[in-house]
Design a protein around this motif. Sequence first.
Motif, PDB file in Angstrom:
ATOM      1  N   HIS A 115      39.811  84.068  20.191  1.00  0.00           N
ATOM      2  CA  HIS A 115      40.631  83.045  20.599  1.00  0.00           C
ATOM      3  C   HIS A 115      41.221  82.027  19.540  1.00  0.00           C
ATOM      4  CE1 HIS A 115      38.944  84.086  24.646  1.00  0.00           C
ATOM      5  NE2 HIS A 115      39.744  83.527  25.104  1.00  0.00           N
ATOM      6  N   ASN A 131      44.279  86.826  19.682  1.00  0.00           N
ATOM      7  CA  ASN A 131      45.127  85.957  19.150  1.00  0.00           C
ATOM      8  C   ASN A 131      45.772  86.535  17.820  1.00  0.00           C
ATOM      9  OD1 ASN A 131      46.901  83.733  18.193  1.00  0.00           O
ATOM     10  ND2 ASN A 131      45.082  82.281  17.866  1.00  0.00           N
ATOM     11  N   PRO A 134      44.319  78.670  22.314  1.00  0.00           N
ATOM     12  CA  PRO A 134      43.972  79.541  23.733  1.00  0.00           C
ATOM     13  C   PRO A 134      42.843  79.100  24.543  1.00  0.00           C
ATOM     14  CG  PRO A 134      44.637  80.678  21.588  1.00  0.00           C
ATOM     15  CD  PRO A 134      44.417  79.314  21.190  1.00  0.00           C
ATOM     16  N   ASN A 135      41.848  78.540  23.782  1.00  0.00           N
ATOM     17  CA  ASN A 135      40.571  78.345  24.456  1.00  0.00           C
ATOM     18  C   ASN A 135      40.455  77.041  25.089  1.00  0.00           C
ATOM     19  OD1 ASN A 135      38.201  79.625  25.599  1.00  0.00           O
ATOM     20  ND2 ASN A 135      37.039  78.339  23.948  1.00  0.00           N
ATOM     21  N   GLU A 176      48.792  85.159  25.568  1.00  0.00           N
ATOM     22  CA  GLU A 176      47.480  85.629  25.178  1.00  0.00           C
ATOM     23  C   GLU A 176      46.519  85.310  26.313  1.00  0.00           C
ATOM     24  OE1 GLU A 176      49.517  84.285  21.655  1.00  0.00           O
ATOM     25  OE2 GLU A 176      49.297  83.448  23.449  1.00  0.00           O
ATOM     26  N   ASN A 177      46.658  84.294  27.060  1.00  0.00           N
ATOM     27  CA  ASN A 177      45.832  83.895  28.208  1.00  0.00           C
ATOM     28  C   ASN A 177      46.302  84.726  29.336  1.00  0.00           C
ATOM     29  OD1 ASN A 177      46.103  81.347  26.312  1.00  0.00           O
ATOM     30  ND2 ASN A 177      44.056  81.207  27.414  1.00  0.00           N
ATOM     31  N   THR A 218      32.333  86.008  24.456  1.00  0.00           N
ATOM     32  CA  THR A 218      33.453  85.550  23.945  1.00  0.00           C
ATOM     33  C   THR A 218      33.062  85.341  22.353  1.00  0.00           C
ATOM     34  OG1 THR A 218      33.459  83.454  24.705  1.00  0.00           O
ATOM     35  CG2 THR A 218      34.713  85.129  25.966  1.00  0.00           C
ATOM     36  N   HIS A 253      33.014  83.489  18.878  1.00  0.00           N
ATOM     37  CA  HIS A 253      33.506  82.398  18.171  1.00  0.00           C
ATOM     38  C   HIS A 253      32.904  82.042  16.882  1.00  0.00           C
ATOM     39  CE1 HIS A 253      36.329  81.052  21.195  1.00  0.00           C
ATOM     40  NE2 HIS A 253      35.612  81.445  22.088  1.00  0.00           N
ATOM     41  N   LYS A 274      38.073  76.312  29.267  1.00  0.00           N
ATOM     42  CA  LYS A 274      37.501  77.432  28.446  1.00  0.00           C
ATOM     43  C   LYS A 274      37.551  78.795  28.970  1.00  0.00           C
ATOM     44  CE  LYS A 274      35.161  73.757  25.588  1.00  0.00           C
ATOM     45  NZ  LYS A 274      33.977  73.461  24.897  1.00  0.00           N
ATOM     46  N   ALA A 275      37.589  79.579  28.233  1.00  0.00           N
ATOM     47  CA  ALA A 275      37.299  81.092  28.915  1.00  0.00           C
ATOM     48  C   ALA A 275      36.117  81.292  29.499  1.00  0.00           C
ATOM     49  CB  ALA A 275      37.513  82.063  27.784  1.00  0.00           C
TER      50      ALA A 275
END
Length: 500
Positions: free
Chosen positions: A75, A119, A156-157, A187-188, A205, A207, A265-266
């Motif tokens: 992301h 991304n 994106p997040n 992207e989302n 996800t 990170h 957030k995702a």
Amino acid sequence: MFILLVFLLAIDPRYHTAAEVAAELDSIAQHHPDITLLDTIGYSTQDSLLILAMKISDNAGEDEDEPEVLYVACHHAEELLGVEICMYMINDLIENYNIDSLHTYWVNNREIWIVPLLNPEGHTVVMRGIDTTWRKNKHDNNHNGIFDLDYDGVDPNRNYDFHWAEGGNNNPASEYYRGEKPFSEKENQALKALCEAHSFVFCNTYHSARTGLGEVVYFPWVWSGGYSPDFPVIRSVADSMSKLIINDAGNGHYTALPGEGLDGKARNWLYAVCGTFTFCVEVSTTTIQPGWMVDDICQRNLVGAYYLLERMNYAAVTGITYDAETGEPLSAEVIIDGYYDPDLPPRRSDSCHGRFLRILSPGSYNITIKKPGYEPEYLQGVEVTSDKTTELDIPLKKIENSFHLNNDNDTIIIYPNPTRNRPLTIRIKDPVLFQSLRIYDVCGRVLKNFNQPINTSLCWTGDDDLNRQAGSGIYYIVGEYSDTEESSVRRAVGKIILLD
């Protein structure tokens, strides 16, 4: 001076570029067409770079009735380690298929989706050394046709449509800029379309923390003193997964923590809207580690990723909902007593197979299956054990000449139902104003009148109009409202089951 600057910004060649990710995935798909499917799920917002997803499963080109799991990385552009974990996982699953029994079982009995690089345009900014701390995509916020490091890009997040306005930042110059509106970024949109087309049970996800805590598994959620409806179960899964991932120092393991806030957030959108148990795995102690550490970090994180593939084999309930007469699969709402929030979208069986799978703790559960136009099914005392997944077969009988305000959701929501508890909550889901609500017994006698206009919710303590408590049994709540278009009075009906 220029040579020194380039050297300082250079990224270790152990890390994949976006072009290398695409080329490697394409090669894998060509050499293993029996167990892989490479799908372009979208294009990046500014540079229209490919966003790729790889499905790994036997009969990969078919949508089989198998549990689905999703892994997503990058992301945030600078968080390179997640990309490497996903690529490492893809190669590990393929290379060990038909060699290792566990890998073979997972590929044959799961549908595994991996998005290594969500991304790609932001990732390219980092990999080219333009800015190795770049976080966002490259959205041209000021529409000047130039990539401005001090103003462009969306995080994106922070762009998902779940409490979007409460998170991130509304200043385009901020590295946490949430965008002009939810799902403004391609992207989302790409990940949203993928998730809505599938029924993912779990999602990781990946990170990495430049600031804050690293080596943490975050899960949904603690927010304003409230907890996610599945909190005890999802915490248990996060805790078990985190303990399997050894930290970089080798003297401990990752830590599971509830995420605070909802903020676009995702993990919160995927859980709240899609019903997917979603975890944010903060890999390592910083965003970019030396190349010699990467393989070891990937290997240690695979153990946690693969735990999710195994966790569906026990302490869970699964079933198929279908039309009792035709045998056709049905998408129906599945309500598990104690794990339900009427303010979240309903948890449903999928429309393709009628399949649902819910992760639980060992115990006994009451489950309600509902679909407009069909008689609800009330399953009492469903046993869930620690050694297997409980299988259910749920035929639904169609109600002839039934009336519903729409084809998607019940108008009157009663919770908990069935229930031993008093009071119970009666919510009006559709935006209509009921002129009256009445509760009837099975003989058609009026038990309780709610004569005031109602369009939100009310509580019923189980009493009748004479303040006597109703006994156990089946009751019906009938709401009347005016249909202005047809100049008539219409009704909606709900069924209540009171237990001893």
